[in-house]
Design an enzyme around this catalytic site. Sequence first.
Site, PDB file in Angstrom:
ATOM      1  N   TYR A 165      -6.071  -2.359  -0.530  1.00 61.73           N
ATOM      2  CA  TYR A 165      -4.778  -2.585   0.123  1.00 61.73           C
ATOM      3  C   TYR A 165      -3.920  -3.563  -0.683  1.00 61.73           C
ATOM      4  O   TYR A 165      -2.728  -3.340  -0.905  1.00 61.73           O
ATOM      5  CB  TYR A 165      -5.045  -3.122   1.530  1.00 61.73           C
ATOM      6  CG  TYR A 165      -3.832  -3.335   2.400  1.00 61.73           C
ATOM      7  CD1 TYR A 165      -3.215  -2.257   3.041  1.00 61.73           C
ATOM      8  CD2 TYR A 165      -3.332  -4.616   2.614  1.00 61.73           C
ATOM      9  CE1 TYR A 165      -2.111  -2.468   3.866  1.00 61.73           C
ATOM     10  CE2 TYR A 165      -2.240  -4.828   3.433  1.00 61.73           C
ATOM     11  CZ  TYR A 165      -1.637  -3.755   4.061  1.00 61.73           C
ATOM     12  OH  TYR A 165      -0.546  -3.970   4.874  1.00 61.73           O
ATOM     13  N   LYS A 169      -0.327  -2.797  -2.408  1.00 62.90           N
ATOM     14  CA  LYS A 169       0.859  -3.525  -1.963  1.00 62.90           C
ATOM     15  C   LYS A 169       1.499  -4.331  -3.091  1.00 62.90           C
ATOM     16  O   LYS A 169       2.720  -4.491  -3.141  1.00 62.90           O
ATOM     17  CB  LYS A 169       0.498  -4.438  -0.788  1.00 62.90           C
ATOM     18  CG  LYS A 169       0.189  -3.672   0.503  1.00 62.90           C
ATOM     19  CD  LYS A 169       1.321  -2.734   0.885  1.00 62.90           C
ATOM     20  CE  LYS A 169       1.161  -2.146   2.263  1.00 62.90           C
ATOM     21  NZ  LYS A 169       2.239  -1.190   2.591  1.00 62.90           N
TER      22      LYS A 169
END
Length: 305
Positions: A165, A169
């Site tokens: 993640y 991001k």
Amino acid sequence: MTIRFDGRVAIVTGAGNGLGRAHALGLAARGAKVVVNDFGGARDGTGGSMTAAETVVEEIRKAGGIAMADGADVSNFEQVKAMVDKATAEWGAVDILCANAGILRDKSFAKMELADFAKVLDVHLVGSFYCCKAVWDGMRERNYGRIVLTTSSSGMYGNFGQANYGAAKAGMIGLMNVLAAEGRKTDIRVNTISPTAATRMTEELLPPQALALMKPEAITPAVLYLLSTDAPTRTIMGAGAGSFAVVKLLESEGLNLPEDQWTPDAIAAHFAEISDMSKAQALEGAFQQTQKYVAQAAARLGLKM
């Protein structure tokens, strides 16, 4: 000044719940025609259903707005392109993209499976690229576009168990930087939101008192500003619980060393000066860093460049 989106067509991905739902409702309330996109999967990206997207569309229509539901999987470019084509055929254009869709497959790096890393990048980073790619040509032709990507403090600052993640991001910032530069001449403005809110992706991570303060609706004002006609470009905004901030990537002034000191030992000896942030700058492009280093080297050698 009242920000409105009358006559504009917007796509919001991951809009069946949480942040995306709030963004879709906010755009529709201010006059936009909204494509409510949601694959309808579970938090880890499995499954799939149109129910969530259709529910939000019905909510918009009951409030007097205009919307359509779409179940495209953002990690599938053909499905994304079909969604954009459908919106363009129905409403004439896509002016606004809010790339919000995401999944979680959290595990410590030691335990993370290769498939879990790849899938999270596919949905977040590759999916955002696909959405931008699908709307880009139309925005260039019309000399207008507003795009908001979704980053996270996990990518900018780190968070245990989120290598997939966080990597995805952090990649949003690089994507924003390049698209903002390439979109300037055709008035395509590209920004990034770093939200923290109570959603199904965070509900297990925070105590009830904190969740009560962190409504998804608290993020939407920043997103709508970044999607507005007079929005900035290449801006990262943090938002949560009614707080709003701008995030900058800073580089220290640094220190130019003579060639006989191009050694790790010299770096260690001068590291306090090299890392001094008192004159730090937010650079506006990759070549600006090159120009700075060359100018420092030239100044030390007494050269005029």
